[in-house]
Write an enzyme that holds these catalytic residues in place. Sequence first.
Site, PDB file in Angstrom:
ATOM      1  N   ASP A 151     -21.400  15.229 -54.435  1.00 11.10           N
ATOM      2  CA  ASP A 151     -20.295  16.135 -54.201  1.00 11.10           C
ATOM      3  C   ASP A 151     -19.699  16.180 -55.881  1.00 11.10           C
ATOM      4  OD1 ASP A 151     -17.919  17.710 -53.989  1.00 11.10           O
ATOM      5  OD2 ASP A 151     -17.012  16.172 -52.702  1.00 11.10           O
ATOM      6  N   ASP A 353     -18.359  24.573 -57.054  1.00 12.64           N
ATOM      7  CA  ASP A 353     -18.084  23.307 -56.385  1.00 12.64           C
ATOM      8  C   ASP A 353     -19.349  23.330 -55.291  1.00 12.64           C
ATOM      9  OD1 ASP A 353     -16.921  21.235 -54.882  1.00 12.64           O
ATOM     10  OD2 ASP A 353     -16.266  22.531 -53.428  1.00 12.64           O
TER      11      ASP A 353
END
Length: 475
Positions: A151, A353
């Site tokens: 992430d 992201d």
Amino acid sequence: MSFNRNLLNIIIVLCVCLSWDCNEGAQEREKREIDSHTIQLSSLFPSSSSCVLSSRASKTKSSLHVTHRHGTCSRLTSGKAKSPDHVEVLRLDQARVKSIHSKLSKKLTDRVRQSQSTDLPAKDGSTFGSGNYVVTVGIGTPKHDLSLIFDTGSDLTWTQCEPCVRSCYSQKEPIFNPSSSSSYYNVSCSSSACGSLSSATGNAGSCSASNCLYGIQYGDQSFSVGFLAKEKFTLTSSDVFDGLYFGCGENNQGLFTGVAGLLGLGRDKLSFPSQTATTYNKMFSYCLPSSASYTGHLTFGSAGISRSVKYTPISTITDGTSFYGLDIVGITVGGQKLAIPSTVFSTPGALIDSGTVISRLPPKAYAALRSAFKAKMSKYPSTSAVSILDTCFDLTGFKTVTIPKVAFSFSGGAVVELGSKGILYPFKVSQVCLAFAGNSDDNNAAIFGNVQQQTLEVVYDGAGGRVGFAPNGCS
């Protein structure tokens, strides 16, 4: 003789005119081909084929195979791809986006630090989300292979640990037991690393018998609480790191089912890229696979990076957060640049992201994209919206579909053309939607999500302060 000459002239003129007309027609056809993708409709949907491994991950040093959490290639699904509930995926995606926007809006204000409980941390941090990609990392001595979601919007790497003092969610692999590792040790609560937890997790560290405790809670109420520790991490046989900080979670709940934890690739000093900076210089790249039956790669360092990568500076919009900021300067649909004022992007800013599924755009930018896309798709019947996706088509009866190409322009001259899989989000043949959504507020940051990143090589050069893109990154 004069008659023959006149006839010859007429024939020449006719030939020239016909030639021009043919050329114009050919040019139009060529332009359509350049400005659009024609794909098999079936390619948008999961197949039951066997796993196809990325050659990049197999051949490149410091490279790991990337699989979708629910994909055929994932260690978590035993070779049987599990189709996600798309509506639930989008619901969780919206929760993550709201959390990101909240985090960005708070960065300019002073946060009130609450006293840290060892039971549950303060409600802060990003939503875990659902469109997640997984890598396998070895932890401990002897090494214990664990599947971690990576992430770019998180910093602290953590995994579930025995004993589960309160609760542990179900994971595929055996839960890591630190007592079985000769290289594990807890971090003192007086250490500088413990003091760094505030920036890495949004919550200050606390003490238990002089050992540092961390706590991180995500916007969807998922959480992990445990000891901040140091341990050996093994990426490949030649890439082994002693004494990296990570969270050893003894109380964990939420949407992580199947995976062992999370690999934090953000910008904080406790993130994995920062801790391995002397080896990789805060550089990593990845390619997200185009379907459940393919793998991509997550590669640390500069090895194998394409020469065709185009870079854009990391913007200041995300300074003080985990996120990598971008400056979007334009969008092109079907070869035509959209008439979007520059302030539409510059005012709220943007970021990339890996954990957000659907890209979010400022309302005016999304309206322009939607309008241009629908005009180019006029031959396909429209159908009802699904969740956050409001531009959908019924492709029943079509074997192929021709869609306009979409490209993003970033500061510094980088132009990124999306792959065909980065434009549409398929629910079923009768409901295939444009894979973008608009923000509800002009002041909310745009987000370049992971559907749009599929098949691209995305390069994060933390030391150089830039992010890069190249096509065909998974091959």
